[in-house]
Design a protein around this motif. Structure first.
Motif, PDB file in Angstrom:
ATOM      1  N   GLU A   4      27.429  27.414  47.122  1.00  0.00           N
ATOM      2  CA  GLU A   4      26.289  27.877  46.334  1.00  0.00           C
ATOM      3  C   GLU A   4      26.217  29.398  46.293  1.00  0.00           C
ATOM      4  N   PHE A   5      25.812  29.899  45.115  1.00  0.00           N
ATOM      5  CA  PHE A   5      25.625  31.322  44.905  1.00  0.00           C
ATOM      6  C   PHE A   5      24.320  31.516  44.152  1.00  0.00           C
ATOM      7  N   SER A   6      23.581  32.571  44.485  1.00  0.00           N
ATOM      8  CA  SER A   6      22.359  32.888  43.747  1.00  0.00           C
ATOM      9  C   SER A   6      22.751  33.461  42.388  1.00  0.00           C
ATOM     10  N   ARG A  11      26.221  36.776  39.128  1.00  0.00           N
ATOM     11  CA  ARG A  11      26.360  37.809  38.100  1.00  0.00           C
ATOM     12  C   ARG A  11      27.366  38.866  38.553  1.00  0.00           C
ATOM     13  N   GLU A  12      27.308  39.253  39.805  1.00  0.00           N
ATOM     14  CA  GLU A  12      28.209  40.276  40.333  1.00  0.00           C
ATOM     15  C   GLU A  12      29.641  39.766  40.485  1.00  0.00           C
ATOM     16  N   ARG A  13      29.812  38.452  40.710  1.00  0.00           N
ATOM     17  CA  ARG A  13      31.132  37.896  41.025  1.00  0.00           C
ATOM     18  C   ARG A  13      31.586  36.851  40.006  1.00  0.00           C
ATOM     19  N   LEU A  14      31.124  36.934  38.759  1.00  0.00           N
ATOM     20  CA  LEU A  14      31.374  35.896  37.772  1.00  0.00           C
ATOM     21  C   LEU A  14      32.860  35.601  37.572  1.00  0.00           C
ATOM     22  N   THR A  15      33.668  36.629  37.417  1.00  0.00           N
ATOM     23  CA  THR A  15      35.098  36.406  37.195  1.00  0.00           C
ATOM     24  C   THR A  15      35.718  35.660  38.363  1.00  0.00           C
ATOM     25  N   GLU A  16      35.378  36.051  39.569  1.00  0.00           N
ATOM     26  CA  GLU A  16      35.891  35.365  40.763  1.00  0.00           C
ATOM     27  C   GLU A  16      35.442  33.903  40.783  1.00  0.00           C
ATOM     28  N   LEU A  17      34.181  33.656  40.451  1.00  0.00           N
ATOM     29  CA  LEU A  17      33.667  32.284  40.464  1.00  0.00           C
ATOM     30  C   LEU A  17      34.339  31.428  39.397  1.00  0.00           C
ATOM     31  N   GLY A  24      39.540  24.315  40.855  1.00  0.00           N
ATOM     32  CA  GLY A  24      39.076  23.019  41.330  1.00  0.00           C
ATOM     33  C   GLY A  24      37.922  23.058  42.301  1.00  0.00           C
ATOM     34  N   GLU A  25      37.461  24.237  42.666  1.00  0.00           N
ATOM     35  CA  GLU A  25      36.348  24.344  43.612  1.00  0.00           C
ATOM     36  C   GLU A  25      35.031  24.065  42.891  1.00  0.00           C
ATOM     37  N   HIS A  26      34.117  23.380  43.552  1.00  0.00           N
ATOM     38  CA  HIS A  26      32.812  23.061  42.971  1.00  0.00           C
ATOM     39  C   HIS A  26      31.857  24.205  43.292  1.00  0.00           C
ATOM     40  N   ILE A  27      31.406  24.924  42.258  1.00  0.00           N
ATOM     41  CA  ILE A  27      30.533  26.079  42.405  1.00  0.00           C
ATOM     42  C   ILE A  27      29.158  25.730  41.842  1.00  0.00           C
ATOM     43  N   VAL A  28      28.108  25.986  42.604  1.00  0.00           N
ATOM     44  CA  VAL A  28      26.740  25.748  42.158  1.00  0.00           C
ATOM     45  C   VAL A  28      26.009  27.079  42.160  1.00  0.00           C
ATOM     46  N   ILE A  29      25.316  27.375  41.064  1.00  0.00           N
ATOM     47  CA  ILE A  29      24.512  28.590  40.972  1.00  0.00           C
ATOM     48  C   ILE A  29      23.058  28.175  41.113  1.00  0.00           C
ATOM     49  N   THR A  30      22.386  28.842  42.038  1.00  0.00           N
ATOM     50  CA  THR A  30      20.990  28.498  42.321  1.00  0.00           C
ATOM     51  C   THR A  30      20.046  29.521  41.714  1.00  0.00           C
ATOM     52  N   ARG A  31      18.855  29.045  41.372  1.00  0.00           N
ATOM     53  CA  ARG A  31      17.797  29.920  40.876  1.00  0.00           C
ATOM     54  C   ARG A  31      16.588  29.680  41.770  1.00  0.00           C
ATOM     55  N   PHE A  32      16.132  30.717  42.432  1.00  0.00           N
ATOM     56  CA  PHE A  32      15.012  30.623  43.383  1.00  0.00           C
ATOM     57  C   PHE A  32      15.307  29.596  44.470  1.00  0.00           C
ATOM     58  N   GLY A  33      16.588  29.525  44.885  1.00  0.00           N
ATOM     59  CA  GLY A  33      16.991  28.637  45.965  1.00  0.00           C
ATOM     60  C   GLY A  33      17.217  27.189  45.572  1.00  0.00           C
ATOM     61  N   VAL A  34      17.040  26.865  44.306  1.00  0.00           N
ATOM     62  CA  VAL A  34      17.213  25.496  43.818  1.00  0.00           C
ATOM     63  C   VAL A  34      18.449  25.437  42.917  1.00  0.00           C
ATOM     64  N   PRO A  35      19.336  24.465  43.110  1.00  0.00           N
ATOM     65  CA  PRO A  35      20.519  24.367  42.239  1.00  0.00           C
ATOM     66  C   PRO A  35      20.113  24.310  40.767  1.00  0.00           C
ATOM     67  N   ALA A  36      20.733  25.171  39.956  1.00  0.00           N
ATOM     68  CA  ALA A  36      20.404  25.242  38.532  1.00  0.00           C
ATOM     69  C   ALA A  36      21.566  24.768  37.659  1.00  0.00           C
ATOM     70  N   VAL A  37      22.772  25.267  37.939  1.00  0.00           N
ATOM     71  CA  VAL A  37      23.948  24.880  37.149  1.00  0.00           C
ATOM     72  C   VAL A  37      25.155  24.720  38.061  1.00  0.00           C
ATOM     73  N   LEU A  39      29.500  24.964  38.034  1.00  0.00           N
ATOM     74  CA  LEU A  39      30.707  25.404  37.338  1.00  0.00           C
ATOM     75  C   LEU A  39      31.839  24.450  37.683  1.00  0.00           C
ATOM     76  N   GLU A  40      32.526  23.987  36.653  1.00  0.00           N
ATOM     77  CA  GLU A  40      33.687  23.133  36.870  1.00  0.00           C
ATOM     78  C   GLU A  40      34.654  23.361  35.724  1.00  0.00           C
ATOM     79  N   PRO A  41      35.927  23.118  35.953  1.00  0.00           N
ATOM     80  CA  PRO A  41      36.898  23.371  34.883  1.00  0.00           C
ATOM     81  C   PRO A  41      36.737  22.365  33.747  1.00  0.00           C
ATOM     82  N   THR A  42      37.125  22.787  32.547  1.00  0.00           N
ATOM     83  CA  THR A  42      37.106  21.873  31.409  1.00  0.00           C
ATOM     84  C   THR A  42      38.289  20.925  31.534  1.00  0.00           C
TER      85      THR A  42
END
Length: 86
Positions: A4-6, A11-17, A24-37, A39-42
């Motif tokens: 998880e990333f805030s 925003r600072e590490r978008l290219t890396e994420l 293949g890594e499962h990335i979750v972006i949180t908003r106010f500590g709650v999972p919002a979106v 990221l997964e490959p197409t």
């Protein structure tokens, strides 16, 4: 397990994420500590990925002449000093 990333950190590490998610890594972006979106490959295979404008078949337009006809073999703009239909 997801990593998880805030929003600010993402925003600072978008290219890396994006790279990590494509790998293949499962990335979750949180908003106010709650999972919002997530990221997964197409599902597009790697060999089908292209560069600039990949998948574009054609992009063009044609304008009719003043009399309403199309002439694909000439310019669409009149030469300076001539009238349109001449």
């Amino acid at each position: 397990m997801a990593v998880e990333f805030s929003v600010d950190e993402a925003r600072e590490r978008l290219t890396e994420l994006l790279d990590r998610a494509e790998a293949g890594e499962h990335i979750v972006i949180t908003r106010f500590g709650v999972p919002a979106v997530s990221l997964e490959p197409t599902p597009v295979p790697a060999q089908r990925r292209g560069g600039f404008a990949a998948g574009v078949v054609a992009a063009s337009w044609a304008a009719p002449a003043a009399d309403g006809t199309f002439d694909m073999g000439t310019d669409y703009w009149a030469d300076p000093g001539t009238s349109v239909g001449a």
